[in-house]
Write an enzyme that holds these catalytic residues in place. Structure first.
Site, mmCIF file in Angstrom:
data_model
loop_
_atom_site.group_PDB
_atom_site.id
_atom_site.type_symbol
_atom_site.label_atom_id
_atom_site.label_comp_id
_atom_site.label_asym_id
_atom_site.label_seq_id
_atom_site.Cartn_x
_atom_site.Cartn_y
_atom_site.Cartn_z
ATOM 1 N N CYS A 62 -12.710 12.332 4.633
ATOM 2 C CA CYS A 62 -11.809 11.530 3.525
ATOM 3 C C CYS A 62 -11.957 10.044 4.148
ATOM 4 O O CYS A 62 -12.467 9.794 5.269
ATOM 5 C CB CYS A 62 -10.610 11.902 3.179
ATOM 6 N N ASP B 247 -3.033 16.657 -8.253
ATOM 7 C CA ASP B 247 -2.232 15.776 -7.335
ATOM 8 C C ASP B 247 -0.680 16.388 -7.711
ATOM 9 O O ASP B 247 -0.443 16.295 -8.826
ATOM 10 C CB ASP B 247 -2.449 14.512 -7.919
ATOM 11 N N GLU C 117 1.552 15.020 2.469
ATOM 12 C CA GLU C 117 0.005 15.340 3.133
ATOM 13 C C GLU C 117 -0.343 16.208 1.964
ATOM 14 O O GLU C 117 -0.117 17.080 1.252
ATOM 15 C CB GLU C 117 0.522 16.494 4.408
ATOM 16 N N GLY C 118 -1.706 15.978 2.037
ATOM 17 C CA GLY C 118 -2.664 16.769 1.167
ATOM 18 C C GLY C 118 -2.581 16.454 -0.247
ATOM 19 O O GLY C 118 -2.547 17.513 -1.282
ATOM 20 N N CYS D 35 -2.078 11.845 5.951
ATOM 21 C CA CYS D 35 -3.733 12.516 5.936
ATOM 22 C C CYS D 35 -3.580 12.671 7.592
ATOM 23 O O CYS D 35 -4.079 11.830 8.303
ATOM 24 C CB CYS D 35 -4.603 11.811 5.464
ATOM 25 N N THR E 66 -5.372 -0.454 -3.680
ATOM 26 C CA THR E 66 -5.564 0.915 -4.226
ATOM 27 C C THR E 66 -6.829 0.996 -5.055
ATOM 28 O O THR E 66 -7.173 0.033 -5.452
ATOM 29 C CB THR E 66 -4.362 1.531 -4.880
ATOM 30 N N ARG F 240 1.791 14.963 -5.851
ATOM 31 C CA ARG F 240 2.530 13.937 -5.467
ATOM 32 C C ARG F 240 3.653 13.404 -6.290
ATOM 33 O O ARG F 240 3.301 13.165 -7.208
ATOM 34 C CB ARG F 240 1.748 12.787 -4.845
ATOM 35 N N ARG G 234 0.681 -1.260 0.105
ATOM 36 C CA ARG G 234 0.006 0.082 0.039
ATOM 37 C C ARG G 234 0.844 1.298 -0.093
ATOM 38 O O ARG G 234 1.860 1.207 0.727
ATOM 39 C CB ARG G 234 -0.940 -0.005 1.090
ATOM 40 N N THR H 227 -12.855 18.907 -4.302
ATOM 41 C CA THR H 227 -11.416 19.069 -4.062
ATOM 42 C C THR H 227 -10.585 19.319 -5.205
ATOM 43 O O THR H 227 -9.622 19.849 -4.783
ATOM 44 C CB THR H 227 -11.274 17.426 -3.368
HETATM 45 N N1 GTP Z 1 -5.209 18.621 -1.513
HETATM 46 C C1 GTP Z 1 -6.246 17.832 -0.968
HETATM 47 N N2 GTP Z 1 -5.811 16.583 -0.507
HETATM 48 C C2 GTP Z 1 -6.623 15.791 0.163
HETATM 49 C C3 GTP Z 1 -7.875 16.037 0.343
HETATM 50 N N3 GTP Z 1 -8.467 15.089 1.014
HETATM 51 C C4 GTP Z 1 -7.759 14.177 1.289
HETATM 52 N N4 GTP Z 1 -6.497 14.563 0.699
HETATM 53 C C5 GTP Z 1 -4.873 13.989 0.688
HETATM 54 O O1 GTP Z 1 -5.042 12.932 -0.096
HETATM 55 C C6 GTP Z 1 -4.171 11.677 0.267
HETATM 56 C C7 GTP Z 1 -5.221 10.572 0.065
HETATM 57 O O2 GTP Z 1 -4.157 9.825 -0.510
HETATM 58 P P1 GTP Z 1 -4.378 8.327 -0.895
HETATM 59 O O3 GTP Z 1 -5.129 7.516 0.425
HETATM 60 O O4 GTP Z 1 -2.983 7.800 -1.209
HETATM 61 O O5 GTP Z 1 -5.525 8.255 -1.717
HETATM 62 P P2 GTP Z 1 -5.867 8.201 -3.403
HETATM 63 O O6 GTP Z 1 -4.819 8.617 -4.278
HETATM 64 O O7 GTP Z 1 -6.829 8.468 -3.629
HETATM 65 O O8 GTP Z 1 -5.656 6.545 -3.916
HETATM 66 P P3 GTP Z 1 -6.036 5.240 -2.995
HETATM 67 O O9 GTP Z 1 -6.524 5.455 -1.720
HETATM 68 O O10 GTP Z 1 -5.035 4.320 -3.388
HETATM 69 O O11 GTP Z 1 -7.168 4.771 -3.770
HETATM 70 C C8 GTP Z 1 -3.737 12.231 1.412
HETATM 71 O O12 GTP Z 1 -2.424 12.750 1.327
HETATM 72 C C9 GTP Z 1 -4.671 13.150 2.064
HETATM 73 O O13 GTP Z 1 -4.117 14.135 2.932
HETATM 74 C C10 GTP Z 1 -8.431 17.303 -0.191
HETATM 75 O O14 GTP Z 1 -9.502 17.471 -0.232
HETATM 76 N N5 GTP Z 1 -7.285 18.079 -0.712
HETATM 77 ZN ZN ZN Z 2 -7.646 11.837 4.276
#
Ligand code: GTP
Ligand code: ZN
Length: 361
Positions: free
Chosen positions: A232, A293, A259-260, A221, A316, A295, A216, A281
């Protein structure tokens, strides 16, 4: 042998300086510009920059779009900072918090001529310092001498590729950690050589390196993982992933400090505030000047490779993560769905991720 900082170390310093509110000197393409991040710049330093010449404000094309001003440099816009405009003006243009309350911020005078390479570098540095992507720049004549005289960081950039280089990561330490999900846990700490955030790998059991590992890539977050946010699904995903690895007896969870989606906690909270104004978002990220994104998934691939993993069964719902792993040389043998944590408060967020970011429902 030299004691002087190399380019990577200078970049790390430059990020630190911008966070402190210190300007840096950028040189490249025959120009030398003094650059500061809007978010941290103080009034005295802005006045000192003004005394050197006509300041320019660099914004990403995403922010320019919201401000309805053209981005002549494709991915960014260079605006002339008007006479008499101070920190309030700069912050109002850079930060979307009051966009709805004060919609008309222009008209803006945008620059078309000359190179935008150093403006691009300043914006990238501000992003990697997790600040709002907005920078004030002003020309300085003899940049190197100026930097030495003022004690500022001088950064020569032949091109922007240095800014996008993946910093090599080194494992600093690992230690055993019994957890609720598994008694056989081990936490590994990885540190990049550019002074950036450390990332963690949580190894469960002793996964066979010759077989696909249940993996994973979890992005930090704070609100979801620690506070139990209902906005979330991160917290439940984190715990469900560890639980599945625990019940299978083996797996690896990377806890990436992005983060974020890579914009940092302060900017994520700015995005949440915009979401309370009615933006989703993705729109919130764009209004702040970020991509959906930000990242860098090369980090995750590099850590997996360093631990000896070449093939994963990836937990994922995000097809982009799978594509990024494959493009970074980690084979995804299987996608393992991770559908937990849906709440009335995050239903719209998850629907937006499915509609706009391609997440699998
Ligand atoms: N900028 C932003 N980041 C967010 C928001 N909500 C959640 N996050 C961030 O999104 C990221 C979530 O990442 P992941 O759990 O890897 O999620 P994902 O890319 O949707 O993919 P999977 O969970 O693997 O399906 C974390 O870094 C959170 O802090 C938002 O509204 N805005
Ligand atoms: Zn989150």
């Amino acid at each position: 042998m030299t004691l002087a900082p190399n380019q990577t170390e200078k970049l790390g310093r430059a990020r630190g300086d911008l966070r402190l509110g210190l300007p840096i000197v950028l040189a490249g393409e025959g120009r030398t510009l003094l650059a500061a991040a809007v978010e941290t710049l103080g009034a005295d330093r802005l006045a000192a920059m003004r005394a050197l010449g006509q300041p320019e404000l660099a914004l990403t094309a995403r922010r320019a779009e919201t401000l309805k001003t053209p981005a002549y440099d494709d991915d960014l816009a260079r605006l002339i900072v008007p006479q008499g405009a101070g920190l309030d003006w700069l912050n109002a243009v850079a930060d979307p918090a009051d966009d709805l309350r004060v919609p008309m911020k222009g008209p803006f005078a945008a620059l078309r001529q000359g190179s935008a390479a150093l403006h691009r570098a300043a914006l990238q540095l501000a992003k990697s310092a997790q600040l709002l992507p907005a920078a004030v720049l002003v020309e300085v004549a003899d940049g190197m001498a100026f930097a030495v005289a003022q004690g500022l960081t001088f950064l020569a950039l032949t091109d922007c590729s240095d800014l996008f280089r993946l910093a090599p990561l080194e494992e600093v330490v690992s230690a055993r950690l019994p957890m609720v999900a598994s008694q056989a846990g081990r936490v590994h700490i990885f540190r990049p050589d550019d002074g950036g955030a450390e990332h963690y790998a949580i190894e469960i059991g002793r996964p066979d390196r010759d077989h696909p590992v249940l993996a994973r890539l979890h992005s930090a977050c704070f609100t979801g993982d620690v506070l139990g946010s209902l906005k979330c699904d991160c917290g439940p995903q984190l715990h469900a992933a560890l639980a599945q690895m625990g019940s299978e007896g083996a797996g690896v969870l990377l806890y990436l400090n992005q983060e974020g989606r890579g914009i940092g906690l302060a900017n994520k909270m700015r995005a949440y505030s915009l979401q309370d104004q009615g933006f989703d978002t993705v729109e919130a990220n764009h209004r702040l000047g970020f991509e959906d994104d930000e990242r860098d998934f090369r980090i995750g691939a590099e850590i997996l490779r360093g631990m000896g993993f070449g093939t994963v069964r990836l937990l994922t719902n995000n097809p982009r993560k799978m594509a990024m792993m494959e493009s970074c040389g980690i084979r995804v043998a299987e996608r393992v769905a991770l559908k937990v944590g849906k709440t009335p408060q995050n239903a719209a967020y998850l629907a937006t991720k499915a509609a706009k970011s391609g997440h699998l429902l």
